[in-house]
Design a protein around this motif. Structure first.
Motif, PDB file in Angstrom:
ATOM      1  N   PRO A   1       0.825  -1.220   0.000  1.00  0.00           N
ATOM      2  CA  PRO A   1       0.000   0.000   0.000  1.00  0.00           C
ATOM      3  C   PRO A   1       0.859   1.271   0.000  1.00  0.00           C
ATOM      4  N   VAL A   2       0.444   2.214  -0.834  1.00  0.00           N
ATOM      5  CA  VAL A   2       1.149   3.507  -0.887  1.00  0.00           C
ATOM      6  C   VAL A   2       0.311   4.509  -0.095  1.00  0.00           C
ATOM      7  N   PRO A   3       0.856   5.064   0.986  1.00  0.00           N
ATOM      8  CA  PRO A   3       0.066   6.021   1.761  1.00  0.00           C
ATOM      9  C   PRO A   3      -0.323   7.238   0.916  1.00  0.00           C
ATOM     10  N   VAL A   4      -1.470   7.830   1.225  1.00  0.00           N
ATOM     11  CA  VAL A   4      -1.948   8.996   0.468  1.00  0.00           C
ATOM     12  C   VAL A   4      -1.003  10.176   0.645  1.00  0.00           C
ATOM     13  N   GLY A   5      -0.459  10.328   1.837  1.00  0.00           N
ATOM     14  CA  GLY A   5       0.431  11.468   2.088  1.00  0.00           C
ATOM     15  C   GLY A   5      -0.359  12.714   2.417  1.00  0.00           C
ATOM     16  N   VAL A   6       0.330  13.684   2.989  1.00  0.00           N
ATOM     17  CA  VAL A   6      -0.348  14.903   3.439  1.00  0.00           C
ATOM     18  C   VAL A   6       0.021  16.104   2.576  1.00  0.00           C
ATOM     19  N   ASN A   7       0.882  15.878   1.585  1.00  0.00           N
ATOM     20  CA  ASN A   7       1.341  17.015   0.790  1.00  0.00           C
ATOM     21  C   ASN A   7       0.698  16.982  -0.596  1.00  0.00           C
ATOM     22  N   ASN A   8       1.477  17.347  -1.603  1.00  0.00           N
ATOM     23  CA  ASN A   8       0.923  17.615  -2.933  1.00  0.00           C
ATOM     24  C   ASN A   8       1.206  16.510  -3.934  1.00  0.00           C
ATOM     25  N   HIS A   9       1.690  15.378  -3.502  1.00  0.00           N
ATOM     26  CA  HIS A   9       2.085  14.238  -4.341  1.00  0.00           C
ATOM     27  C   HIS A   9       3.417  14.474  -5.062  1.00  0.00           C
ATOM     28  N   ILE A  10       3.994  15.673  -4.947  1.00  0.00           N
ATOM     29  CA  ILE A  10       5.235  15.999  -5.695  1.00  0.00           C
ATOM     30  C   ILE A  10       6.196  16.681  -4.724  1.00  0.00           C
ATOM     31  N   GLU A  11       7.112  15.947  -4.150  1.00  0.00           N
ATOM     32  CA  GLU A  11       7.951  16.533  -3.104  1.00  0.00           C
ATOM     33  C   GLU A  11       9.418  16.613  -3.505  1.00  0.00           C
ATOM     34  N   VAL A  12       9.805  15.764  -4.469  1.00  0.00           N
ATOM     35  CA  VAL A  12      11.209  15.739  -4.913  1.00  0.00           C
ATOM     36  C   VAL A  12      11.238  16.087  -6.392  1.00  0.00           C
ATOM     37  N   LEU A  13      12.084  17.042  -6.745  1.00  0.00           N
ATOM     38  CA  LEU A  13      12.266  17.415  -8.156  1.00  0.00           C
ATOM     39  C   LEU A  13      13.683  17.076  -8.576  1.00  0.00           C
ATOM     40  N   GLY A  14      13.819  16.712  -9.846  1.00  0.00           N
ATOM     41  CA  GLY A  14      15.154  16.517 -10.412  1.00  0.00           C
ATOM     42  C   GLY A  14      15.289  17.323 -11.681  1.00  0.00           C
ATOM     43  N   LEU A  15      16.413  17.999 -11.813  1.00  0.00           N
ATOM     44  CA  LEU A  15      16.710  18.767 -13.021  1.00  0.00           C
ATOM     45  C   LEU A  15      17.983  18.170 -13.616  1.00  0.00           C
ATOM     46  N   MET A  16      17.862  17.740 -14.873  1.00  0.00           N
ATOM     47  CA  MET A  16      18.960  16.955 -15.472  1.00  0.00           C
ATOM     48  C   MET A  16      19.341  17.548 -16.824  1.00  0.00           C
ATOM     49  N   ARG A  17      20.481  17.062 -17.326  1.00  0.00           N
ATOM     50  CA  ARG A  17      20.854  17.362 -18.711  1.00  0.00           C
ATOM     51  C   ARG A  17      20.606  16.106 -19.536  1.00  0.00           C
ATOM     52  N   SER A  18      20.060  16.291 -20.735  1.00  0.00           N
ATOM     53  CA  SER A  18      19.765  15.130 -21.579  1.00  0.00           C
ATOM     54  C   SER A  18      21.037  14.489 -22.100  1.00  0.00           C
ATOM     55  N   ALA A  19      22.133  15.243 -22.135  1.00  0.00           N
ATOM     56  CA  ALA A  19      23.442  14.710 -22.531  1.00  0.00           C
ATOM     57  C   ALA A  19      24.489  15.552 -21.818  1.00  0.00           C
ATOM     58  N   ALA A  20      25.666  14.959 -21.629  1.00  0.00           N
ATOM     59  CA  ALA A  20      26.683  15.643 -20.826  1.00  0.00           C
ATOM     60  C   ALA A  20      27.096  16.965 -21.454  1.00  0.00           C
ATOM     61  N   ASP A  21      26.991  17.071 -22.785  1.00  0.00           N
ATOM     62  CA  ASP A  21      27.541  18.258 -23.438  1.00  0.00           C
ATOM     63  C   ASP A  21      26.497  19.330 -23.751  1.00  0.00           C
ATOM     64  N   VAL A  22      25.263  19.191 -23.265  1.00  0.00           N
ATOM     65  CA  VAL A  22      24.310  20.280 -23.550  1.00  0.00           C
ATOM     66  C   VAL A  22      24.590  21.449 -22.606  1.00  0.00           C
ATOM     67  N   ASP A  23      24.229  22.653 -23.071  1.00  0.00           N
ATOM     68  CA  ASP A  23      24.619  23.872 -22.353  1.00  0.00           C
ATOM     69  C   ASP A  23      23.941  24.035 -21.008  1.00  0.00           C
TER      70      ASP A  23
END
Ligand SMILES: Cc1cc2nc3c(=O)[nH]c(=O)nc-3n(C[C@H](O)[C@H](O)[C@H](O)COP(=O)(O)OP(=O)(O)OC[C@H]3O[C@@H](n4cnc5c(N)ncnc54)[C@H](O)[C@@H]3O)c2cc1C
Length: 494
Positions: free
Chosen positions: A303-325
Motif C-alpha cells: 500500500p502507498v500512503p496517500v500522504g499529506v502534501n501535494n504528491h510531488i515533493e522531490v524534483l530533479g533537473l537533469m541534462r539530456s546529454a553531458a555536453d548540452v549547455d
C-alpha cells in the motif's frame, strides 16, 4: 464612472502581487477585477486535493485544438478564482535554472537575466533554512520542503542518486541541477496561495477595490492611450476609467485573449473575426508554449500512503546529454498516483521545448472560449527529448532503492521498445499546466511588450504575467510569475 490610478485586470497570481504592492501607497487608488469567485473553495486548502480542483468551478476548463504532434485534444486547467492558478495548482515553488533567464537576455530582453530577477525572487519569499544570499528571508510566500515527507518520495530520491544523479541541496533556488526536496507553498499543512500571501492580508485597504465574478471584456483605448476597462458585474455592463496605468494579469491565455478582443493583435486575424484593429501587433497570441509531461507508471508491491502534501515533493533537473549547455529535463515522483490504488509514477518533462503554438479567437464575443494550440510535440526535437526523459526515468525506477516499493512497470510496460515509446509518448503527453509566452518581452517586431513590460504602440498599458516570458524556464512557473509581478510593481512605482 469610477476613476482609478491603476486597474489590474485578472486577480490571479500576478494580479494579487501587483494590486497588493501598488495599494501599499495610500495615495494610489487601485481596482482589481477578477472573473472568478472571491472566496476559496474548501478543498483549495487541502494539499493532496489539488488534483480534484481541475475541471471544477475554479477552473476555466480550457481545452486545446487537436494537437498535430500527438493527435490528441488536451485539457489546460487554469485558475478562475482570486489567486488564479495559484489557488488550484500543485504548490511546487521553484525557480528555473539560471540559464533559463539568461536565455531571455540573449533573446532580446536585456535586464531580465537571473541576476536581474534575483532581488524580485528574494523579495517574494521566505525560505527559512536556505542560503540567505540566494533565497528570500522576509517575503510573503512562505516556502519550505515537505514537513512530513512521503516515504516513497524519499526512496525515489535515493534511487535517483543511485542512478548517478547529483544531490541538490536547494533545487528550488535556480543554481543547481540534480535531485532534491523542492520547496512547497504549504504552510501549517494548508495551501498558501498567492491570494493568501499577498492580497487577503490587505484586502480591506480603503484605496483598494476588489471586484470578483466580473468578466473583463476589453480595455478601452483612446488615441493610442489606454484609458480604462469594460467588464460585466452581475450582468451589468460597467466601465472603469484609469488615469494612470492598466496592467493585464489575466494569464498567458486570458491576457492574449483580452488584447485581441481589444483590437490589439495581428491585423488579419482581428479582421477575420470582425474586430476593429487598434494596433497591428503581430506577436499577440503567438509563441504559446508549455512543458510537455508524461511518466512511467509502476504498481507498488504494498500500500502507498496517500500522504499529506501535494504528491510531488522531490524534483530533479537533469541534462539530456553531458555536453548540452543547460539542464533540459525535469523528473519527479508522483507519490501516490492520484485516482488509482497503490501506483506511483516517475514523471518527466522537456524543460526547453521548441514547439510553439498560438491563442486565437473564434469570435468577437468576450465569453467565447479561445482556440488554444500549444502545439505539444509539434517539433520532433521535443519528442526525442521526451524519449530521453523516458529512458532516464526508467533508469531511476529500476534502482534497488525502490525495490521494496516496485512491483511492475505498468505503463508504458516492459514490452515498449523500438518505436513504441514514441507512440506511448504521443498518446500520454499532456500539459504540465505551464502555458507561457503569448505576449513576450523583446525588441523585435514579434515581441508584444518592451523590457519595461509596456505594450508596444499603446501608452499606459502593461502586461505582467506568464504571457511575457520569452521562453519557458526550466521549472514549474509559479515562482517566476511571482517574481515578474514583483518587478512589474516596482517598475510601475518608479
Ligand atoms: C492545475 C495547475 C497546477 C499547477 N501546478 C504548479 C505547481 O505546482 N508549481 C508551479 O510553479 N506552477 C504550477 N502551475 C502553474 C502556475 O500556477 C501558473 O504558471 C501561474 O499561477 C500563472 O500565473 P498568472 O498570473 O500568469 O495567471 P493566473 O494565476 O492563472 O491568473 C489569471 C487570472 O486572470 C483571471 N482572468 C482571466 N481572464 C479574465 C477576464 N477576461 N476578466 C477577468 N479576469 C480574468 C483568471 O480568472 C485568473 O484568476 C500550475 C497550474 C495549474 C493550472
Amino acid at each position: 464612472m469610477s476613476t482609478y490610478d491603476y486597474i489590474v485586470v485578472g486577480g490571479g497570481t500576478a494580479g494579487c502581487v501587483i494590486s497588493a504592492r501598488l495599494s501599499s501607497n495610500p495615495d494610489s487608488r487601485v481596482l482589481l477585477v477578477e472573473a472568478g469567485a472571491r472566496h476559496p473553495l474548501p478543498e483549495m486548502a487541502t494539499p493532496p486535493a489539488w488534483i480534484t480542483l481541475r475541471g471544477g468551478s475554479a477552473d476555466w476548463n480550457s481545452v486545446t485544438v487537436e494537437q498535430s504532434g500527438t493527435g490528441t485534444v488536451l485539457q489546460i486547467p487554469r485558475g478562475r478564482a482570486v489567486g488564479g492558478s495559484s489557488s488550484i495548482n500543485g504548490m511546487v515553488f521553484a525557480r528555473g535554472h539560471r540559464s533559463s533567464y539568461d536565455a531571455w537576455t540573449a533573446s532580446g530582453a536585456p535586464g531580465w537575466g537571473f541576476d536581474d530577477l534575483l532581488p524580485f525572487f528574494r523579495r517574494s519569499e521566505s525560505a527559512a533554512g536556505r542560503a540567505a544570499d540566494v533565497r528570500g528571508v522576509d517575503g510573503p510566500m512562505v516556502v519550505a520542503p515537505a514537513e512530513q515527507p512521503h516515504p516513497l518520495a524519499a526512496a525515489g530520491l535515493e534511487a535517483a542518486l543511485e542512478a548517478g544523479h547529483l544531490k541538490a541541496t536547494d533545487i528550488s533556488g535556480g543554481l543547481e541541477q540534480g535531485f532534491g526536496w523542492t520547496d512547497l507553498n504549504i504552510v501549517g499543512g494548508a495551501r498558501q496561495s498567492v491570494a493568501d500571501a499577498y492580497l487577503r492580508p490587505v484586502a480591506d485597504r480603503p484605496n483598494l477595490d476588489v471586484v470578483t465574478d466580473a468578466l473583463v471584456h476589453r480595455i478601452r483605448v483612446d488615441n493610442g492611450t489606454c484609458v480604462g476597462v469594460d467588464y460585466t458585474d452581475d450582468g451589468r455592463q460597467v466601465s472603469a476609467a484609469c488615469s494612470g496605468e492598466v496592467v493585464l494579469t489575466a494569464g498567458a491565455i486570458g491576457t492574449a485573449q483580452l488584447l485581441l478582443l481589444s483590437g490589439i493583435g495581428p491585423q488579419a486575424h482581428l479582421q477575420s473575426v470582425g474586430i476593429a484593429v487598434v494596433v497591428d501587433l503581430p506577436g499577440v497570441g503567438e509563441n504559446l508554449h508549455d512543458h510537455p509531461l508524461s511518466g512511467v507508471v509502476y504498481s507498488a508491491g504494498r500500500p502507498v500512503p496517500v500522504g499529506v502534501n501535494n504528491h510531488i515533493e522531490v524534483l530533479g533537473l537533469m541534462r539530456s546529454a553531458a555536453d548540452v549547455d543547460a539542464p533540459d529535463l525535469q523528473a519527479f515522483f508522483v507519490t501516490p498516483l492520484p485516482g488509482v490504488d497503490d501506483q506511483y509514477m516517475i514523471a518527466f518533462s522537456a524543460m526547453a521545448p521548441r514547439s510553439r503554438g498560438s491563442v486565437r479567437l473564434v469570435s468577437a464575443r468576450p465569453d467565447a472560449a479561445p482556440l488554444l494550440d500549444p502545439n505539444y510535440l509539434g517539433d520532433s526535437a521535443d519528442l526525442e527529448m521526451m524519449v530521453t526523459g523516458l529512458r532516464l526515468a526508467r533508469e531511476i525506477g529500476n534502482q534497488s532503492a525502490l525495490v521494496s516499493w516496485r512491483d511492475a512497470e505498468v505503463a508504458p510496460g516492459p514490452d515498449a521498445d523500438g518505436s513504441s515509446p514514441r507512440d506511448y509518448l504521443r498518446a500520454t503527453t499532456h500539459s504540465y499546466y505551464h502555458p507561457v509566452g503569448t505576449c513576450r518581452i523583446g525588441s523585435d517586431e514579434m515581441s508584444v511588450v518592451d523590457t519595461d513590460l509596456r505594450v508596444r504602440g499603446i501608452s499606459r498599458l502593461r502586461v505582467a504575467d506568464a504571457s511575457v516570458m520569452p521562453s519557458i524556464p526550466s521549472a514549474n512557473t509559479l515562482a517566476t510569475v511571482v517574481a515578474i509581478a514583483e518587478r512589474a510593481a516596482s517598475l510601475m512605482q518608479d
